[in-house]
Write a protein that holds these residues in place. Structure first.
Motif, PDB file in Angstrom:
ATOM      1  N   HIS A 234       0.805  -1.220   0.000  1.00 25.61           N
ATOM      2  CA  HIS A 234       0.000   0.000   0.000  1.00 25.61           C
ATOM      3  C   HIS A 234       0.838   1.269   0.000  1.00 25.61           C
ATOM      4  CE1 HIS A 234      -2.711  -3.096   1.815  1.00 25.61           C
ATOM      5  NE2 HIS A 234      -3.561  -2.549   0.980  1.00 25.61           N
ATOM      6  N   GLY A 235       2.126   1.154   0.328  1.00 22.62           N
ATOM      7  CA  GLY A 235       2.985   2.326   0.321  1.00 22.62           C
ATOM      8  C   GLY A 235       2.747   3.264   1.484  1.00 22.62           C
ATOM      9  N   CYS A 236       2.414   2.736   2.671  1.00 21.84           N
ATOM     10  CA  CYS A 236       2.214   3.575   3.844  1.00 21.84           C
ATOM     11  C   CYS A 236       2.316   2.717   5.096  1.00 21.84           C
ATOM     12  CB  CYS A 236       0.867   4.293   3.786  1.00 21.84           C
ATOM     13  SG  CYS A 236      -0.544   3.176   3.772  1.00 21.84           S
ATOM     14  N   PHE A 237       2.239   3.354   6.261  1.00 23.32           N
ATOM     15  CA  PHE A 237       2.321   2.660   7.535  1.00 23.32           C
ATOM     16  C   PHE A 237       0.945   2.213   8.005  1.00 23.32           C
ATOM     17  CE2 PHE A 237       6.226   5.107   7.607  1.00 23.32           C
ATOM     18  CZ  PHE A 237       7.139   4.218   8.184  1.00 23.32           C
ATOM     19  N   TYR A 238       0.940   1.122   8.787  1.00 24.75           N
ATOM     20  CA  TYR A 238      -0.239   0.753   9.561  1.00 24.75           C
ATOM     21  C   TYR A 238       0.246   0.420  10.965  1.00 24.75           C
ATOM     22  CZ  TYR A 238       1.070  -4.191   8.933  1.00 24.75           C
ATOM     23  OH  TYR A 238       1.738  -5.395   8.918  1.00 24.75           O
ATOM     24  N   TYR A 239      -0.681   0.221  11.886  1.00 21.12           N
ATOM     25  CA  TYR A 239      -0.345   0.040  13.293  1.00 21.12           C
ATOM     26  C   TYR A 239      -0.913  -1.281  13.760  1.00 21.12           C
ATOM     27  CZ  TYR A 239       0.546   4.958  12.644  1.00 21.12           C
ATOM     28  OH  TYR A 239       1.019   6.149  12.157  1.00 21.12           O
ATOM     29  N   SER A 240      -0.076  -2.067  14.455  1.00 23.06           N
ATOM     30  CA  SER A 240      -0.492  -3.399  14.872  1.00 23.06           C
ATOM     31  C   SER A 240      -0.190  -3.617  16.346  1.00 23.06           C
ATOM     32  CB  SER A 240       0.230  -4.463  14.036  1.00 23.06           C
ATOM     33  OG  SER A 240       1.632  -4.403  14.267  1.00 23.06           O
ATOM     34  N   ASN A 241      -0.988  -4.455  16.956  1.00 21.43           N
ATOM     35  CA  ASN A 241      -0.816  -4.839  18.346  1.00 21.43           C
ATOM     36  C   ASN A 241      -1.056  -6.337  18.435  1.00 21.43           C
ATOM     37  OD1 ASN A 241      -1.223  -5.338  21.197  1.00 21.43           O
ATOM     38  ND2 ASN A 241      -1.496  -3.129  21.436  1.00 21.43           N
ATOM     39  N   VAL A 242       0.040  -7.102  18.567  1.00 16.86           N
ATOM     40  CA  VAL A 242      -0.068  -8.559  18.571  1.00 16.86           C
ATOM     41  C   VAL A 242      -0.848  -9.035  19.786  1.00 16.86           C
ATOM     42  CG1 VAL A 242       1.268 -10.703  18.626  1.00 16.86           C
ATOM     43  CG2 VAL A 242       2.084  -8.765  17.283  1.00 16.86           C
ATOM     44  N   ALA A 243      -0.606  -8.395  20.933  1.00 16.73           N
ATOM     45  CA  ALA A 243      -1.278  -8.840  22.156  1.00 16.73           C
ATOM     46  C   ALA A 243      -2.792  -8.691  22.048  1.00 16.73           C
ATOM     47  CB  ALA A 243      -0.748  -8.044  23.351  1.00 16.73           C
ATOM     48  N   GLY A 245      -4.330  -8.440  19.100  1.00 14.20           N
ATOM     49  CA  GLY A 245      -4.798  -9.024  17.848  1.00 14.20           C
ATOM     50  C   GLY A 245      -5.478  -8.022  16.947  1.00 14.20           C
ATOM     51  N   LEU A 246      -4.952  -6.769  16.901  1.00 22.28           N
ATOM     52  CA  LEU A 246      -5.598  -5.702  16.141  1.00 22.28           C
ATOM     53  C   LEU A 246      -4.617  -5.049  15.179  1.00 22.28           C
ATOM     54  CD1 LEU A 246      -7.526  -3.909  19.044  1.00 22.28           C
ATOM     55  CD2 LEU A 246      -8.486  -5.501  17.363  1.00 22.28           C
ATOM     56  N   THR A 247      -5.152  -4.583  14.083  1.00 21.21           N
ATOM     57  CA  THR A 247      -4.415  -3.721  13.167  1.00 21.21           C
ATOM     58  C   THR A 247      -5.318  -2.578  12.750  1.00 21.21           C
ATOM     59  OG1 THR A 247      -5.101  -4.946  11.185  1.00 21.21           O
ATOM     60  CG2 THR A 247      -3.024  -5.617  12.223  1.00 21.21           C
ATOM     61  N   GLN A 248      -4.728  -1.426  12.443  1.00 25.32           N
ATOM     62  CA  GLN A 248      -5.516  -0.272  12.018  1.00 25.32           C
ATOM     63  C   GLN A 248      -4.627   0.682  11.244  1.00 25.32           C
ATOM     64  OE1 GLN A 248      -6.328   0.756  16.235  1.00 25.32           O
ATOM     65  NE2 GLN A 248      -5.602   2.817  15.680  1.00 25.32           N
ATOM     66  N   TRP A 249      -5.264   1.511  10.438  1.00 28.79           N
ATOM     67  CA  TRP A 249      -4.522   2.475   9.636  1.00 28.79           C
ATOM     68  C   TRP A 249      -4.185   3.731  10.444  1.00 28.79           C
ATOM     69  CZ3 TRP A 249      -2.253   0.559   5.721  1.00 28.79           C
ATOM     70  CH2 TRP A 249      -2.860  -0.396   4.913  1.00 28.79           C
ATOM     71  N   GLU A 250      -5.085   4.185  11.324  1.00 25.55           N
ATOM     72  CA  GLU A 250      -4.856   5.427  12.047  1.00 25.55           C
ATOM     73  C   GLU A 250      -4.010   5.165  13.292  1.00 25.55           C
ATOM     74  OE1 GLU A 250      -8.694   3.760  13.681  1.00 25.55           O
ATOM     75  OE2 GLU A 250      -7.726   3.993  11.716  1.00 25.55           O
ATOM     76  N   PRO A 251      -3.216   6.148  13.738  1.00 25.17           N
ATOM     77  CA  PRO A 251      -2.424   5.969  14.956  1.00 25.17           C
ATOM     78  C   PRO A 251      -3.333   5.636  16.137  1.00 25.17           C
ATOM     79  CG  PRO A 251      -1.748   7.954  13.799  1.00 25.17           C
ATOM     80  CD  PRO A 251      -2.996   7.480  13.131  1.00 25.17           C
ATOM     81  N   PRO A 252      -2.925   4.728  17.018  1.00 26.54           N
ATOM     82  CA  PRO A 252      -3.770   4.374  18.174  1.00 26.54           C
ATOM     83  C   PRO A 252      -3.897   5.536  19.145  1.00 26.54           C
ATOM     84  CG  PRO A 252      -1.613   3.328  18.327  1.00 26.54           C
ATOM     85  CD  PRO A 252      -1.699   3.935  16.960  1.00 26.54           C
ATOM     86  N   ASP A 253      -5.051   5.671  19.736  1.00 27.11           N
ATOM     87  CA  ASP A 253      -5.313   6.758  20.689  1.00 27.11           C
ATOM     88  C   ASP A 253      -4.398   6.626  21.899  1.00 27.11           C
ATOM     89  OD1 ASP A 253      -7.274   7.713  19.054  1.00 27.11           O
ATOM     90  OD2 ASP A 253      -8.900   6.656  20.100  1.00 27.11           O
ATOM     91  N   GLY A 254      -3.848   7.772  22.315  1.00 27.81           N
ATOM     92  CA  GLY A 254      -3.033   7.788  23.515  1.00 27.81           C
ATOM     93  C   GLY A 254      -1.636   7.250  23.343  1.00 27.81           C
ATOM     94  N   VAL A 255      -1.276   6.849  22.116  1.00 28.52           N
ATOM     95  CA  VAL A 255       0.072   6.309  21.879  1.00 28.52           C
ATOM     96  C   VAL A 255       0.810   7.178  20.900  1.00 28.52           C
ATOM     97  CG1 VAL A 255       1.381   4.334  21.055  1.00 28.52           C
ATOM     98  CG2 VAL A 255      -0.669   3.976  22.422  1.00 28.52           C
ATOM     99  N   ALA A 256       0.294   7.306  19.687  1.00 30.74           N
ATOM    100  CA  ALA A 256       0.942   8.134  18.662  1.00 30.74           C
ATOM    101  C   ALA A 256       0.262   9.477  18.632  1.00 30.74           C
ATOM    102  CB  ALA A 256       0.858   7.466  17.294  1.00 30.74           C
ATOM    103  N   SER A 257       1.034  10.542  18.770  1.00 25.66           N
ATOM    104  CA  SER A 257       0.461  11.888  18.758  1.00 25.66           C
ATOM    105  C   SER A 257       0.525  12.471  17.370  1.00 25.66           C
ATOM    106  CB  SER A 257       1.223  12.784  19.736  1.00 25.66           C
ATOM    107  OG  SER A 257       2.585  12.831  19.374  1.00 25.66           O
ATOM    108  N   GLY A 258      -0.281  13.514  17.136  1.00 25.86           N
ATOM    109  CA  GLY A 258      -0.259  14.183  15.849  1.00 25.86           C
ATOM    110  C   GLY A 258      -1.579  14.040  15.139  1.00 25.86           C
ATOM    111  N   ALA A 259      -1.669  14.674  13.981  1.00 30.38           N
ATOM    112  CA  ALA A 259      -2.937  14.679  13.249  1.00 30.38           C
ATOM    113  C   ALA A 259      -2.720  14.513  11.761  1.00 30.38           C
ATOM    114  CB  ALA A 259      -3.684  15.973  13.523  1.00 30.38           C
ATOM    115  N   VAL A 260      -1.780  13.663  11.392  1.00 35.21           N
ATOM    116  CA  VAL A 260      -1.567  13.381   9.971  1.00 35.21           C
ATOM    117  C   VAL A 260      -1.676  11.879   9.766  1.00 35.21           C
ATOM    118  CG1 VAL A 260      -0.090  13.791   7.974  1.00 35.21           C
ATOM    119  CG2 VAL A 260       0.025  15.318   9.927  1.00 35.21           C
ATOM    120  N   PRO A 261      -2.873  11.304   9.943  1.00 33.66           N
ATOM    121  CA  PRO A 261      -3.013   9.856   9.803  1.00 33.66           C
ATOM    122  C   PRO A 261      -2.863   9.440   8.345  1.00 33.66           C
ATOM    123  CG  PRO A 261      -5.162  10.867  10.048  1.00 33.66           C
ATOM    124  CD  PRO A 261      -4.149  11.955  10.254  1.00 33.66           C
TER     125      PRO A 261
END
Length: 321
Positions: A234-243, A245-261
């Motif tokens: 896809h040519g971009c980042f995604y965010y994963s959490n093995v523990a 069992g989730l993946t998502q395109w937008e930064p997770p709340d309370g972890v990654a700051s900023g507003a350029v998802p």
């Protein structure tokens, strides 16, 4: 009565109480994470390539608000917290310089030794059809004893002179198009070959530096079990959490700051089913192969680190291709 002159001095202002709280400026937004900066830079580059200047400017302004400065000349970026890196490689270009003549065929740049010194590559007029073509160039260079003029693609023509002395003299002088504009970009085939080789080497270095930067951003633990992963398909980042069992395109709340998802997409569950993983991997590999995306050792290492993470979410990020 007449006013007093000179007027009396103004009253002394009251002394400030040093113990009183000073008004503070509003806090700056938290700095963007590395993957957010890289994603925004990619989106900005894609918008500029598509001539969507409004979108490119909006991304530049968003980065500036987050304390990220862009140096277009050096093709680098720097954050106010001291981080820095390189810009994404621009569209592939070659030629004598500045991307001109990128469509000139390799065959046109390979000449017999006897013709090497007496040939020049001359740009044709802009437009489709060109404002001036080979016939015009033959008349423009007629006093230098032109033997032939051949269009070689990329908006250029190869002009062959009677000898090397005539070609050198023609190269050292100014020439004007039928509209009176100076013809710029005249060069020897050797100069074109050198420029093309330098452009390829510079692009390879830029791609390697960019992919190493992406791999470094993918290796960072964001906390809370979240890790940013690079999706080559896809040519971009995604965010994963093995523990979780989730993946998502937008930064997770309370972890990654900023507003350029990278995109807006819902959370999706992660399945441990090996067949599903193999199908996801095969589909991603086919998509990458179809796009003929160049890959480096750094990008391959990043993909190896991502094997243990959940696959990218479905749907793809909203990146301009």
């Amino acid at each position: 009565p007449a006013p007093a002159w000179p007027p009396p001095p103004p009253q002394r202002p009251p002394r400030l109480d040093s113990s009183a709280p000073w008004p503070r400026p509003p806090p700056r937004p938290p700095p963007y994470s590395a993957e957010q900066i890289l994603t925004a830079l990619l989106r900005r580059e894609a918008a500029a390539a598509a001539r969507d200047w409004a979108a490119a400017d909006a991304l530049s302004e968003a980065l500036a608000r987050g304390g990220v400065e862009i140096d277009e000349q050096a093709r680098t970026w720097r954050s106010e917290d001291g981080r820095s890196g390189v810009m994404p490689p621009g569209p592939a270009s070659s030629g004598e310089g500045g991307g001109e003549g990128e469509g000139v065929s390799e065959q046109a740049l390979v000449l017999a030794p006897a013709d090497e010194s007496r040939a020049l590559l001359v740009p044709l007029g802009a437009g489709d059809p060109p404002a001036y073509g080979p016939a015009h160039l033959e008349r423009i260079f007629a006093r230098f004893h032109v033997e032939s003029v051949e269009e070689v693609g990329g908006g250029y023509a190869r002009v062959l002179f009677a000898d090397g002395g005539m070609a050198s003299t023609a190269l050292s002088q100014f020439h004007y198009s039928p509209s009176g504009d100076t013809i710029k970009g005249i060069a020897t085939a050797r100069k074109f070959r050198e420029g093309r080789g330098a452009a390829k080497a510079a692009r390879a270095a830029a791609e390697q530096a960019w992919e190493a930067q992406v791999a470094a951003a993918s290796a960072v633990d964001m906390g809370g079990g979240w890790v940013a992963q690079w999706s080559g398909a896809h040519g971009c980042f995604y965010y994963s959490n093995v523990a979780l069992g989730l993946t998502q395109w937008e930064p997770p709340d309370g972890v990654a700051s900023g507003a350029v998802p990278a995109a807006q997409a819902p959370l999706v569950g992660y399945s441990d089913d090996e067949d599903d993983e193999e199908e996801e991997a095969e589909a991603a590999a086919k998509e990458v192969e179809a796009k003929e995306t160049p890959r480096s050792a750094a990008a391959a290492a990043s993909d190896e680190r991502a094997v243990s993470a959940p696959p990218a979410p479905s749907g793809g990020c909203q990146m301009a291709s």
